[in-house]
Design an enzyme around this catalytic site. Structure first.
Site, PDB file in Angstrom:
ATOM      1  N   TYR A 175     -10.033   3.587 -11.808  1.00  0.00           N
ATOM      2  CA  TYR A 175      -9.944   4.424 -10.594  1.00  0.00           C
ATOM      3  C   TYR A 175      -9.889   5.917 -10.901  1.00  0.00           C
ATOM      4  O   TYR A 175      -9.634   6.710 -10.003  1.00  0.00           O
ATOM      5  CB  TYR A 175      -8.658   4.110  -9.815  1.00  0.00           C
TER       6      TYR A 175
ATOM      7  N   GLY B  78       0.778  -1.231   0.000  1.00  0.00           N
ATOM      8  CA  GLY B  78       0.000   0.000   0.000  1.00  0.00           C
ATOM      9  C   GLY B  78       0.809   1.279   0.000  1.00  0.00           C
ATOM     10  O   GLY B  78       0.237   2.371  -0.031  1.00  0.00           O
TER      11      GLY B  78
ATOM     12  N   GLU C 200       4.917  -6.296   2.404  1.00  0.00           N
ATOM     13  CA  GLU C 200       4.617  -6.980   1.137  1.00  0.00           C
ATOM     14  C   GLU C 200       4.152  -5.937   0.132  1.00  0.00           C
ATOM     15  O   GLU C 200       2.998  -5.888  -0.258  1.00  0.00           O
ATOM     16  CB  GLU C 200       3.608  -8.122   1.331  1.00  0.00           C
TER      17      GLU C 200
ATOM     18  N   ARG D  13      -5.933   1.289 -14.873  1.00  0.00           N
ATOM     19  CA  ARG D  13      -6.068   2.176 -13.717  1.00  0.00           C
ATOM     20  C   ARG D  13      -6.796   3.499 -14.015  1.00  0.00           C
ATOM     21  O   ARG D  13      -7.651   3.905 -13.240  1.00  0.00           O
ATOM     22  CB  ARG D  13      -4.707   2.444 -13.054  1.00  0.00           C
TER      23      ARG D  13
ATOM     24  N   CYS E 272     -14.881  -0.222 -26.803  1.00  0.00           N
ATOM     25  CA  CYS E 272     -16.212   0.375 -26.943  1.00  0.00           C
ATOM     26  C   CYS E 272     -16.758   0.692 -25.557  1.00  0.00           C
ATOM     27  O   CYS E 272     -17.816   0.185 -25.144  1.00  0.00           O
ATOM     28  CB  CYS E 272     -17.138  -0.568 -27.688  1.00  0.00           C
ATOM     29  N   GLU E 273     -16.003   1.454 -24.809  1.00  0.00           N
ATOM     30  CA  GLU E 273     -16.366   1.871 -23.456  1.00  0.00           C
ATOM     31  C   GLU E 273     -15.829   3.286 -23.319  1.00  0.00           C
ATOM     32  O   GLU E 273     -14.645   3.517 -23.559  1.00  0.00           O
ATOM     33  CB  GLU E 273     -15.657   1.008 -22.399  1.00  0.00           C
TER      34      GLU E 273
ATOM     35  N   GLY F 210       4.117  -3.898  -3.485  1.00  0.00           N
ATOM     36  CA  GLY F 210       4.241  -4.136  -4.918  1.00  0.00           C
ATOM     37  C   GLY F 210       4.511  -2.826  -5.643  1.00  0.00           C
ATOM     38  O   GLY F 210       5.577  -2.600  -6.212  1.00  0.00           O
ATOM     39  N   ARG F 211       3.525  -1.938  -5.545  1.00  0.00           N
ATOM     40  CA  ARG F 211       3.554  -0.685  -6.303  1.00  0.00           C
ATOM     41  C   ARG F 211       4.860   0.096  -6.168  1.00  0.00           C
ATOM     42  O   ARG F 211       5.448   0.520  -7.158  1.00  0.00           O
ATOM     43  CB  ARG F 211       2.386   0.200  -5.820  1.00  0.00           C
TER      44      ARG F 211
END
Ligand SMILES: *Cc1c(COP(=O)(O)O)cnc(C)c1O
Length: 432
Positions: A320, A236, A278, A316, A347-348, A280-281
């Site tokens: 988000y 996080g 732990e 992302r 198509c979004e 990641g980012r």
């Protein structure tokens, strides 16, 4: 002045010329990762946190499940944090096994517990009911950890949400029941885990989290006579996606956690409680770039740049509304005097990498580098709308490149369909 240096200017580890050469072999779009940046960051991270007793970082494989990168991180001394069967296999494929794996899953199927046990991973349970489930399906291991959900005690943040609305973890009361149960069932070593926030740039939030876990460790010893072996602060840690945002200062964070450690751990005889993360980012995020070409420029009620990438390559922004910086290669020095929506081809209408972004004038053929795609980028890819996931390229320290994952082809997309069966298949003709 010092403050200025810590602010992020958004830089690229490659030149336009280098990318043109790479793109001649590996057509856009692709993600490219900067090995030098990843290694230097990993060393800085490890060095800063090494003041914490028994410190270890378990790289969150879901952030970038490419075994070449996991192998690099293994070389830098990291373990792996896994949450699924394939992630366990990826770790195993680069020789990360045993207690170098943290298995932090939730809603876990039985076969994943069996696999985790088989390779000796530390199992971090998400719920008190999983104690019996684990014992029945895979047996009770010697070492067991629980994920704590602080509920109303903490606020969480935008991405991960309010802890009391979050599906994860044990309540505080359940932790104590859980340790007692596992001890009865033969567990001998115990850990405590939490993850309260995601992409959080405020280091004090993690210091608070560490303090919260240390307090519980004290209470577990007082109430149950169990000395926890480790606390795992989860992931996080955020990264500065926007220019001008300040990166987390590892030294400040580690010292802040250590200060709380000294307050709670030695005075209560809890040494040598180990501290794990732990993340990641923050490990790979800033060292990846999605390289894509402008293939259409469109002027209607707004101005649009259509790229050859899509949300299938980077979800992302659409999912988000996350900001990802964009550099137009070769136009770095120009004025940002245009306003564009930079889009993909799904198509979004949320398939946009940027909305109302100030950029220099873009022409068809311009190459764009979308920043900070080294974590939760390619890994969140999908095939909706028949879109194919891109290649991943590693830019090595000597400037050479290695393709570490090829792009998907239509055959990959069709691999799970049986067209021979389709030929034999008779749709009912209702004769309308
Ligand atoms: C996603 C996740 C991580 C890694 O989060 P980052 O934001 O990438 O650091 C770590 N642990 C668990 C349990 C996760 O779900």
């Amino acid at each position: 002045m010092l403050q200025m240096i810590k602010m992020t200017g958004k830089k690229l580890p490659f030149t336009k010329k280098q990318i043109e050469k790479i793109a001649a072999h590996y057509p856009t779009p692709f993600h490219i990762y900067d090995e030098k940046g990843i290694r230097e960051n990993a060393r800085k991270f490890k060095k800063a946190f090494s003041m914490l007793p028994g410190f270890r970082e378990y790289f969150a494989v879901k952030a970038n499940p490419n075994p070449f990168l996991i192998k690099i991180l293994k070389e830098e001394g990291f373990g792996a944090d896994c949450s699924s069967y394939p992630e366990l296999m990826l770790s195993e494929s680069v020789g990360i096994v045993g207690e170098n794996i943290m298995f932090s899953s939730n809603d876990t199927p039985a076969d994943e517990f069996v696999k985790a046990r088989q390779i000796g991973a530390i199992i971090n349970l998400d719920d008190i009911s999983h104690i019996g489930f684990l014992e029945k399906n895979a047996g009770m291991p010697e070492v067991i950890s629980f994920r704590f959900n602080p509920g109303p005690a903490r606020a969480g943040n935008a991405i991960i949400g309010d802890p009391k609305e979050a599906k994860y973890g044990f309540t505080r009361k359940q932790l104590f029941e859980g340790y007692k149960m596992c001890r009865q069932k033969g567990a001998k070593r115990f850990g405590l885990h939490t993850m309260v926030v995601s992409n959080e740039l405020n280091p004090d939030s993690f210091i608070q989290t560490a303090k919260m876990l240390f307090e519980i460790a004290v209470e577990v010893k007082e109430k149950l006579g169990i000395k926890l072996e480790f606390v795992n602060l989860g992931g996080g840690l955020g990264i500065p996606y926007r220019p001008g945002e300040k990166a987390i200062d590892y030294g400040y964070l580690a010292a802040g956690i250590m200060k709380e450690y000294r307050k709670f751990i030695p005075p209560n005889g809890l040494q040598p409680l180990k501290v794990f993360t732990e993340c990641g980012r923050i490990i790979t995020g800033p060292y990846g770039f999605l390289v894509t070409k402008a293939i259409h420029i469109k002027h209607i009620y707004k101005d649009y740049v259509g790229t050859d990438a899509s949300m299938a390559n980077l979800m992302r922004p659409g999912m988000y509304k996350a900001y990802h910086h964009i550099t137009v290669l070769g136009k770095e020095g120009r004025k940002n005097d245009r306003t564009y929506d930079v889009t993909g081809s799904l198509c979004e209408n949320n398939d946009k990498f940027a909305i109302d972004r100030r950029l220099p004038e873009i022409e068809v053929g311009d190459v764009l580098a979308i920043h900070d795609t080294g974590a939760h980028g390619h890994s969140m890819g999908f095939n909706y709308n028949g879109k194919l996931r891109s290649a991943e390229i590693l830019l090595r320290e000597d400037g050479s490149v290695v393709q570490i994952r090829r792009a998907e082809a239509v055959d990959d997309y069709f691999a799970t369909l049986d067209f021979n069966a389709l030929k034999k298949f008779r749709a009912y003709n209702r004769g309308c």
